[in-house]
Design a protein around this motif. Sequence first.
Motif, PDB file in Angstrom:
ATOM      1  N   PRO A   1       0.814  -1.227   0.000  1.00 11.50           N
ATOM      2  CA  PRO A   1       0.000   0.000   0.000  1.00 11.50           C
ATOM      3  C   PRO A   1       0.845   1.274   0.000  1.00 11.50           C
ATOM      4  N   GLU A   2       1.958   1.273   0.744  1.00 12.68           N
ATOM      5  CA  GLU A   2       2.804   2.464   0.804  1.00 12.68           C
ATOM      6  C   GLU A   2       3.353   2.825  -0.564  1.00 12.68           C
ATOM      7  N   VAL A   3       3.728   1.808  -1.314  1.00 12.99           N
ATOM      8  CA  VAL A   3       4.294   2.036  -2.640  1.00 12.99           C
ATOM      9  C   VAL A   3       3.213   2.491  -3.608  1.00 12.99           C
ATOM     10  N   ARG A   4       2.043   1.852  -3.554  1.00 12.89           N
ATOM     11  CA  ARG A   4       0.937   2.275  -4.426  1.00 12.89           C
ATOM     12  C   ARG A   4       0.546   3.724  -4.134  1.00 12.89           C
ATOM     13  N   LEU A   5       0.525   4.088  -2.853  1.00 10.28           N
ATOM     14  CA  LEU A   5       0.152   5.453  -2.477  1.00 10.28           C
ATOM     15  C   LEU A   5       1.153   6.458  -3.043  1.00 10.28           C
ATOM     16  N   ALA A   6       2.449   6.160  -2.928  1.00  9.17           N
ATOM     17  CA  ALA A   6       3.468   7.069  -3.469  1.00  9.17           C
ATOM     18  C   ALA A   6       3.295   7.237  -4.969  1.00  9.17           C
ATOM     19  N   ALA A   7       3.020   6.140  -5.664  1.00 11.60           N
ATOM     20  CA  ALA A   7       2.838   6.206  -7.120  1.00 11.60           C
ATOM     21  C   ALA A   7       1.600   7.004  -7.482  1.00 11.60           C
ATOM     22  N   ALA A   8       0.499   6.788  -6.760  1.00 12.52           N
ATOM     23  CA  ALA A   8      -0.737   7.516  -7.053  1.00 12.52           C
ATOM     24  C   ALA A   8      -0.571   9.006  -6.793  1.00 12.52           C
ATOM     25  N   LEU A   9       0.125   9.348  -5.732  1.00 10.57           N
ATOM     26  CA  LEU A   9       0.329  10.756  -5.417  1.00 10.57           C
ATOM     27  C   LEU A   9       1.152  11.442  -6.496  1.00 10.57           C
ATOM     28  N   LEU A  10       2.190  10.779  -6.979  1.00  7.46           N
ATOM     29  CA  LEU A  10       2.980  11.335  -8.083  1.00  7.46           C
ATOM     30  C   LEU A  10       2.124  11.488  -9.339  1.00  7.46           C
ATOM     31  N   ALA A  11       1.272  10.508  -9.587  1.00  6.96           N
ATOM     32  CA  ALA A  11       0.467  10.526 -10.818  1.00  6.96           C
ATOM     33  C   ALA A  11      -0.568  11.649 -10.793  1.00  6.96           C
ATOM     34  N   VAL A  12      -1.247  11.841  -9.662  1.00  7.00           N
ATOM     35  CA  VAL A  12      -2.259  12.905  -9.630  1.00  7.00           C
ATOM     36  C   VAL A  12      -1.590  14.275  -9.684  1.00  7.00           C
ATOM     37  N   ALA A  13      -0.398  14.395  -9.088  1.00  6.13           N
ATOM     38  CA  ALA A  13       0.312  15.671  -9.154  1.00  6.13           C
ATOM     39  C   ALA A  13       0.684  16.006 -10.592  1.00  6.13           C
ATOM     40  N   ARG A  14       1.020  14.974 -11.374  1.00 10.02           N
ATOM     41  CA  ARG A  14       1.349  15.199 -12.797  1.00 10.02           C
ATOM     42  C   ARG A  14       0.105  15.501 -13.615  1.00 10.02           C
ATOM     43  N   SER A  15      -0.997  14.827 -13.305  1.00  7.87           N
ATOM     44  CA  SER A  15      -2.189  14.962 -14.143  1.00  7.87           C
ATOM     45  C   SER A  15      -2.899  16.283 -13.933  1.00  7.87           C
TER      46      SER A  15
END
Length: 630
Positions: free
Chosen positions: A194-208
Amino acid sequence: MRSPAELDRVQWHALTHAYGPAEDVPELISALYQDDEEAVDEAIYELYGNIHHQGSVYPASAPAVPFLAHAVRHARFKRAELLMLLAILADHDPEAVDPPHWQDTSVGAVCTALCQELPELLCCLDDTERGVRRAALRVVAAVAELLPEDRRAEVVARLDEIYANDPVPAVRADAVVVLARFGRGTAAADSPLPEVRLAAALLAVARSGPPYPADLVDVIAEDGAEPDPGDDEFPWSGATTQEDRLRHVLTEDPDAGLRVAARWIRRGDIGSRGSWLAEAIAESWRDREPAVLDLLLEALPHQTSSRTRAARLRTVGHWIERLPELGLAPGHGLRDTLHRYATDADEVTAGPALLALVNSRDPRALELVLRRPGPRLLEAAARHCPEGTDRLIPEIRRALAAGATGNDAIALVRALEPLGAGARVALPELVECLRTRRAAVVAARWLGAGGVATQETVDLVADATRSSDPALRAAAAVAHHRLTGDVGLCLRTFEEVLSGSGQTHWYLGALEPLGSAAAPLLPLVEPRLEARHEWTRLAAAEALYWITQSPDRVVPVLAELVGPTPVGLRALGALAATGRVPEGLRPTLRAYAFSPRRLIHDGPVSGQGHPDDELRTLARTLLGVGAGAE
């Protein structure tokens, strides 16, 4: 790296830090090697105060970097903290990296020094202590875009290894963030962690950017419900933690943010993070109060202490007062919950709950206030419980007579204002406030506005015009004029006050009741229209309009000051009083009137109402003014 044996090779006395010559730096660096952990901690604290101070670095900062790197490798204690000091020293805006000027700055010199030391620090990425590994990742992130190409490949390979194999999920998640600084993508979105998925999702929404994809919002809602226990210890660039980044990103898309806050609250509002997110959205976006209040009601049972419940209740009390202005009324469920907490034996919770109940205009609130009539509660009840005037006035008088001072006395005097003519019976207590200089300024204003002229009150306000406090002198002079009709003492007092130094805008604001009677003061008012201080220009424009009732010279000054700031808001109110709107101001007014975002921010315990609501109301009022003026 440089060992402590080389400290005397640096001319520290010729370098400076936040407090002057850096002669103390060698002693602090030497202290990092002691066997006394408290002494090492104190040395790091002192280094944070001088070679790094409130976000700034200095000429002595870069020369310290090789010595700090050596201490990371060889000191016994606080290696993670030393790595974080290095990362924070090198914190910079990536867009500012623009030779040749970059190399001439202190932060540029720090980054150059850290890039040179980084190869010797990469071993910390494999340290047995997870804190050291996490801090080392922040060091790499701090200079990621500055590393030369021949070093980048080695660093990225090490990061790939950490991302794939580190036994601590939080460290793997950190590696995802640092790899993104190098432009390296990962398959983190599909990770079982979950920690890794959360980091990836946060990066993705910041980019989008908003509006955020629903699938990413779901990942954040599901995997972000529990805070990272080490988050506060390991901030990223800009001294922001992941919690800060999450709140900032989710606040940018209020619909997504409210969905996430709701999910987090239903999961138990761990660490109050769902509540905090909802509160941040209410403070950042207009007309979100009903949804936020619903969430805070749902969150109350999850608060694990009286302190956190009281914090949520204070926020409820702030926003619930706004609902009638939105044409809404608080639901019975929310008011019943507030009533339950307001009757709780826990005073930490009961006080904020009762204030919120008063602000909700609940008819049950008055009886509870009268049982424990605190100054702030009485002030709120005077505004929201007009049916209780006859019962509130004796309580206010009793509290004033008991010797209330400071903000309590000010609140009690202000509580009289909404109660109308019936509050004039408080005259003896207000006289005593002025005599004893308790809330003297507001007492003088009330005595003048109340219009009850006795020899005692006239003599008392006349005496107050000789006070050493210019604000009291001004208020008392106006009160004397209003009680007696004599303008002479008032004019003489203002001539003295306005001829002195200091914040004269505080006193200009008292001139409104004089109107044209203040005309002899115009030679002191008009030059201040061109003062450097914007509050002084504003107060002078207001006073000029009160005295002359002519908007010609006033409107240009006010229009220039208008803005989404405290002074700009008051300028907008003054402009509305003139009835003129410059055509060039209309696009700005439309932006203020119809922005979905709040343009002026305000804390949830700052007082009555919200300045952004006033900004919107004034802008809409002014847009309705006829277009016959410049």
